[in-house]
Scaffold this active site. Structure first.
Site, PDB file in Angstrom:
ATOM      1  N   HIS A 128       0.843  -1.205   0.000  1.00 26.12           N
ATOM      2  CA  HIS A 128       0.000   0.000   0.000  1.00 26.12           C
ATOM      3  C   HIS A 128       0.872   1.247   0.000  1.00 26.12           C
ATOM      4  CE1 HIS A 128      -3.827   2.206   0.736  1.00 26.12           C
ATOM      5  NE2 HIS A 128      -3.002   3.103   1.237  1.00 26.12           N
ATOM      6  N   TYR A 178      -6.734  17.538  -1.308  1.00 25.98           N
ATOM      7  CA  TYR A 178      -5.425  18.004  -0.829  1.00 25.98           C
ATOM      8  C   TYR A 178      -4.525  18.098  -2.049  1.00 25.98           C
ATOM      9  CZ  TYR A 178      -4.311  13.006  -1.159  1.00 25.98           C
ATOM     10  OH  TYR A 178      -4.156  11.720  -1.612  1.00 25.98           O
ATOM     11  N   SER A 180      -6.664   9.654  -4.015  1.00 21.02           N
ATOM     12  CA  SER A 180      -7.833  10.467  -4.367  1.00 21.02           C
ATOM     13  C   SER A 180      -7.461  11.766  -5.076  1.00 21.02           C
ATOM     14  CB  SER A 180      -8.658  10.759  -3.115  1.00 21.02           C
ATOM     15  OG  SER A 180      -7.884  11.478  -2.184  1.00 21.02           O
ATOM     16  N   ARG A 222     -10.370   0.543  -6.411  1.00 23.24           N
ATOM     17  CA  ARG A 222     -10.575   1.020  -5.040  1.00 23.24           C
ATOM     18  C   ARG A 222     -11.862   1.824  -4.940  1.00 23.24           C
ATOM     19  NH1 ARG A 222      -7.007   5.442  -1.626  1.00 23.24           N
ATOM     20  NH2 ARG A 222      -6.938   4.321   0.342  1.00 23.24           N
ATOM     21  N   ASP A 237       2.133   2.946   3.224  1.00 18.87           N
ATOM     22  CA  ASP A 237       1.240   4.086   2.990  1.00 18.87           C
ATOM     23  C   ASP A 237       2.006   5.348   2.569  1.00 18.87           C
ATOM     24  OD1 ASP A 237      -1.220   5.351   2.674  1.00 18.87           O
ATOM     25  OD2 ASP A 237      -1.211   6.120   4.708  1.00 18.87           O
TER      26      ASP A 237
HETATM   27  C1  0GY Z   1      -4.291   6.383   2.513  1.00 23.13           C
HETATM   28  C2  0GY Z   1      -5.088   7.306   3.276  1.00 23.13           C
HETATM   29  C3  0GY Z   1      -5.550   8.520   2.927  1.00 23.13           C
HETATM   30  C4  0GY Z   1      -5.629   9.068   1.624  1.00 23.13           C
HETATM   31  C5  0GY Z   1      -5.884   8.384   0.508  1.00 23.13           C
HETATM   32  O1  0GY Z   1      -6.546   8.261  -1.695  1.00 23.13           O
HETATM   33  C6  0GY Z   1      -6.172   9.001  -0.794  1.00 23.13           C
HETATM   34  O2  0GY Z   1      -6.044  10.207  -0.929  1.00 23.13           O
HETATM   35  O3  0GY Z   1      -5.941   7.082   0.507  1.00 23.13           O
HETATM   36  C7  0GY Z   1      -6.096   9.343   4.011  1.00 23.13           C
HETATM   37  O4  0GY Z   1      -6.062  10.579   3.903  1.00 23.13           O
HETATM   38  O5  0GY Z   1      -6.564   8.763   5.015  1.00 23.13           O
HETATM   39  O6  0GY Z   1      -4.579   5.204   2.486  1.00 23.13           O
HETATM   40  O7  0GY Z   1      -3.325   6.788   1.893  1.00 23.13           O
END
Ligand code: 0GY
Length: 295
Positions: free
Chosen positions: A26, A44, A72, A119, A244
């Site tokens: 991940h 963000y 995201s 996802r 992460d």
């Molecule tokens: C992660 C957690 C986060 C963000 C995202 O796709 C993303 O922007 O997954 C978060 O902000 O909790 O898994 O990286």
């Protein structure tokens, strides 16, 4: 929006050495923005965290492969993820976020580019909407490719999402244990509900990741380890681990990736469990053709 950095500039060298072939299952890439602009809907705006930086970190931490999860901030434009996979010499595969209108031939192209899952993100602070009916249609359409579904939600949504997840025909991987409150201990209501959910659903896997987000105590993350380690023991064939990196939205508490890797022997107590967590399990989902699975 100012572009933010949420990752450590000089992570320590972990004391724990992962076995050869270990997979960081991940992580993400951001940009580079000049080539791969962020989504207009991004919640963000990060500084560039491209493939070269990711692969240098992978080598520094002692991993062999990466699973790059579409973040995201790139919306449903998977080009940054595909670019990183293409640069990896088959040492990276990915999880995409797709538009419900995607065609079958576009899905085939993603598969060719190394994507092995989609996802579904239910975090309101990250996405504007999470249409379950559309997600379900996507889940049914990606089954033919042998892909799985990654679901990201917080613990207060677990009950509501159970019927939705029960309708998904593929393997499901839940990010970060469904984000339970680990400060309540390993017998806390949220982690117990999640364990019960895993017990009743053999197609559901989870990532025992994100100590830096879940821990109320911070490093060395004892509360996280106490809740996550029992999952590795009970569901040894259904757990994954990841850094992460680049830790979206963690700019106020940037973790040291070396310290995160040092959690692995505390999460998986034996060499056998560590091999499953870091190699056997992720290989089944992301490089099945190398381990005699579906491909
Ligand atoms: C992660 C957690 C986060 C963000 C995202 O796709 C993303 O922007 O997954 C978060 O902000 O909790 O898994 O990286």
């Amino acid at each position: 929006m100012t572009r933010i950095r949420s990752w450590h500039e000089a992570p320590s060298k972990p004391r724990y050495t992962p076995p050869p072939g270990a997979v960081d299952a991940h992580c993400h890439v951001f940009g580079p923005q000049a080539e791969f602009p962020f989504s207009a809907k991004a919640k963000y705006l990060p500084q560039d965290a491209g493939p070269e930086t990711l692969f240098a970190l992978r080598n520094h931490l002692g991993f062999s492969r990466n699973v790059i999860v579409q973040a995201s901030c790139h919306g449903t434009d998977n080009r940054a993820t595909l670019n990183a996979i293409a640069k990896s010499e088959d040492s990276a595969r990915g999880v995409a976020v797709v538009d419900p209108e995607i065609s079958d031939s576009e899905l085939d192209a993603l598969h060719k580019g190394g994507i092995r899952g989609v996802r579904f993100n239910f975090l309101k602070r990250l996405v504007d909407d999470a249409p379950k009916d559309k997600f379900l249609e996507i889940a049914k359409r990606i089954e033919r490719l042998g892909w799985h579904v990654v679901v990201y939600f917080e613990a207060d949504l677990l009950d509501e999402l159970i019927p939705f997840m029960e309708a998904i025909p593929t393997t499901i991987v839940i990010d970060h244990m469904g984000r339970p409150d680990v400060s309540a201990g390993p017998e806390g209501a949220e982690i117990l509900a999640f364990r019960n959910f895993l017990r009743g659903h053999p197609n559901v896997w989870t990532k025992v990741s994100c100590a830096e987000r879940l821990s109320a105590q911070g490093a060395p993350f004892d509360d996280f380890v106490e809740s996550a380690a029992p999952l590795v023991e009970e569901f040894e064939d259904r757990v994954l681990w990841g850094t992460d990196w680049p830790h979206p939205n963690m700019q106020d508490a940037i973790p040291d990736d070396g310290a995160l890797v040092d959690l692995i022997p505390r999460l998986a107590a034996t060499e056998r469990l560590r091999r499953k967590l870091l190699i056997d399990n992720p290989m089944k989902l992301y490089w099945p053709e190398e381990v005699g699975g579906e491909g």
